[in-house]
Scaffold this motif. Structure first.
Motif, mmCIF file in Angstrom:
data_model
loop_
_atom_site.group_PDB
_atom_site.id
_atom_site.type_symbol
_atom_site.label_atom_id
_atom_site.label_comp_id
_atom_site.label_asym_id
_atom_site.label_seq_id
_atom_site.Cartn_x
_atom_site.Cartn_y
_atom_site.Cartn_z
ATOM 1 N N ARG A 56 -54.991 145.452 -40.861
ATOM 2 C CA ARG A 56 -54.162 144.251 -41.053
ATOM 3 C C ARG A 56 -53.894 143.565 -39.713
ATOM 4 N NH1 ARG A 56 -48.067 143.920 -43.543
ATOM 5 N NH2 ARG A 56 -48.048 141.688 -43.781
ATOM 6 N N TYR A 57 -53.477 144.331 -38.727
ATOM 7 C CA TYR A 57 -53.213 143.756 -37.405
ATOM 8 C C TYR A 57 -54.513 143.260 -36.769
ATOM 9 C CZ TYR A 57 -50.870 142.987 -32.988
ATOM 10 O OH TYR A 57 -50.360 142.401 -31.861
ATOM 11 N N PHE A 58 -55.614 143.962 -37.015
ATOM 12 C CA PHE A 58 -56.926 143.520 -36.540
ATOM 13 C C PHE A 58 -57.212 142.095 -37.035
ATOM 14 C CE2 PHE A 58 -61.329 143.026 -38.134
ATOM 15 C CZ PHE A 58 -61.996 142.911 -36.937
ATOM 16 N N ASP A 119 -41.111 135.895 -37.934
ATOM 17 C CA ASP A 119 -42.384 135.187 -38.026
ATOM 18 C C ASP A 119 -42.577 134.170 -36.911
ATOM 19 O OD1 ASP A 119 -40.321 133.784 -39.246
ATOM 20 O OD2 ASP A 119 -41.543 133.002 -40.873
ATOM 21 N N GLY A 120 -41.600 134.026 -36.035
ATOM 22 C CA GLY A 120 -41.750 133.180 -34.862
ATOM 23 C C GLY A 120 -41.377 131.734 -35.098
ATOM 24 N N LEU A 121 -41.197 131.029 -34.008
ATOM 25 C CA LEU A 121 -40.820 129.620 -34.056
ATOM 26 C C LEU A 121 -42.032 128.705 -34.250
ATOM 27 C CD1 LEU A 121 -38.260 129.547 -31.122
ATOM 28 C CD2 LEU A 121 -37.783 129.630 -33.568
ATOM 29 N N TYR A 122 -43.216 129.210 -33.935
ATOM 30 C CA TYR A 122 -44.424 128.392 -33.982
ATOM 31 C C TYR A 122 -45.414 128.966 -34.981
ATOM 32 C CZ TYR A 122 -42.247 126.694 -29.777
ATOM 33 O OH TYR A 122 -41.348 126.177 -28.894
ATOM 34 N N MET A 149 -51.336 144.819 -28.207
ATOM 35 C CA MET A 149 -49.936 144.914 -28.649
ATOM 36 C C MET A 149 -49.007 145.202 -27.466
ATOM 37 S SD MET A 149 -50.090 146.898 -32.261
ATOM 38 C CE MET A 149 -51.715 147.296 -32.823
ATOM 39 N N LYS A 150 -49.158 144.393 -26.423
ATOM 40 C CA LYS A 150 -48.458 144.632 -25.165
ATOM 41 C C LYS A 150 -46.955 144.417 -25.242
ATOM 42 C CE LYS A 150 -52.109 144.054 -21.841
ATOM 43 N NZ LYS A 150 -52.590 143.345 -20.667
ATOM 44 N N TYR A 151 -46.507 143.579 -26.135
ATOM 45 C CA TYR A 151 -45.091 143.246 -26.216
ATOM 46 C C TYR A 151 -44.602 143.511 -27.633
ATOM 47 C CZ TYR A 151 -46.720 140.878 -22.042
ATOM 48 O OH TYR A 151 -47.313 140.605 -20.840
ATOM 49 N N PRO A 152 -44.126 144.711 -27.907
ATOM 50 C CA PRO A 152 -43.728 145.073 -29.278
ATOM 51 C C PRO A 152 -42.703 144.110 -29.892
ATOM 52 C CG PRO A 152 -43.764 147.013 -27.878
ATOM 53 C CD PRO A 152 -43.983 145.824 -26.981
ATOM 54 N N ASN A 153 -41.832 143.530 -29.069
ATOM 55 C CA ASN A 153 -40.843 142.579 -29.588
ATOM 56 C C ASN A 153 -41.497 141.289 -30.086
ATOM 57 O OD1 ASN A 153 -41.420 142.036 -26.780
ATOM 58 N ND2 ASN A 153 -39.738 140.576 -26.793
ATOM 59 N N LEU A 154 -42.765 141.037 -29.694
ATOM 60 C CA LEU A 154 -43.485 139.848 -30.147
ATOM 61 C C LEU A 154 -44.485 140.172 -31.257
ATOM 62 C CD1 LEU A 154 -44.201 138.158 -26.693
ATOM 63 C CD2 LEU A 154 -42.353 137.657 -28.297
ATOM 64 N N CYS A 157 -44.911 139.654 -36.341
ATOM 65 C CA CYS A 157 -45.655 138.948 -37.393
ATOM 66 C C CYS A 157 -47.065 138.674 -36.880
ATOM 67 C CB CYS A 157 -44.951 137.654 -37.782
ATOM 68 S SG CYS A 157 -45.709 136.821 -39.192
ATOM 69 N N GLY A 158 -47.795 139.747 -36.627
ATOM 70 C CA GLY A 158 -49.147 139.609 -36.106
ATOM 71 C C GLY A 158 -49.170 138.894 -34.776
#
Length: 190
Positions: A56-58, A119-122, A149-154, A157-158
């Motif tokens: 899924r992340y791929f 899901d982010g602002l953009y 996946m360097k920034y887990p907080n980001l 949502c993929g």
């Protein structure tokens, strides 16, 4: 819709399975270049590992990864467009609105910019990268950050929340945000 409203484009279409690749390859024209995901996997063991461990992340990593692959291979600016985007006018309207900016992103318009949403602002549905040093730098950062996946907080949502870093990484006069263009997915209006 792209063919109906635009004529000066090359659509690079990434197929993530052999069946769709074989079918679409038969339709390849000067405006349609069909790629197999194997074109990406054969040169990157990290991408292959991600595919095998977290499919899924791929899939979510492919927007940034394929865009980065194309800008390096073709040495041209890249406009990533999700395959479920339907255009209601010429794509040049978006590109003209972005103008000479190095990066173009579009926010989710159904909630405030100050909102802290997973899901982010953009919206990744349409993202533009100019073939410039800064455009390539941001695209490379996005691709690398998502792939590893360097920034887990980001990674909530993929690939999407990573776009929130673009305004911090890019000078304000080199990034296009919003303008008079908008798009959104129906699932976001629930």
């Amino acid at each position: 819709s792209l063919i109906e409203y635009s004529d000066n484009f090359i659509l690079n279409y990434l197929c993530i399975d052999d069946k769709s690749f074989k079918i679409l390859k038969a339709f390849e024209t000067t405006n349609l270049k069909v790629w197999s995901v194997n074109d990406l996997l054969k040169n990157d063991k990290n991408l292959l590992q991600l595919k095998n461990n977290n499919y899924r992340y791929f899939c979510w990593s492919l927007a940034s990864y394929f865009s980065n692959f194309l800008i390096k291979k073709n040495n041209k600016s890249v406009t990533y467009i999700d395959s479920d985007i339907l255009l209601h006018d010429n794509i040049d309207i978006i590109l003209n609105e972005i103008g000479n900016k190095d990066v173009g992103i579009f926010r989710h318009r159904q909630f405030e910019l100050t909102s802290n949403r997973p899901d982010g602002l953009y919206n990744v549905g349409i993202v533009f990268f100019k073939n410039s040093d800064l455009g390539k730098l941001l695209l490379n950062w996005w691709s690398d950050a998502v792939l590893h996946m360097k920034y887990p907080n980001l990674a909530t949502c993929g690939d999407q929340k990573y776009l929130e870093e673009f305004p911090r990484l890019c000078p304000k006069d080199r990034i296009f945000i919003e303008g008079n263009i908008g798009h959104g997915a129906p699932w976001q209006w629930q």
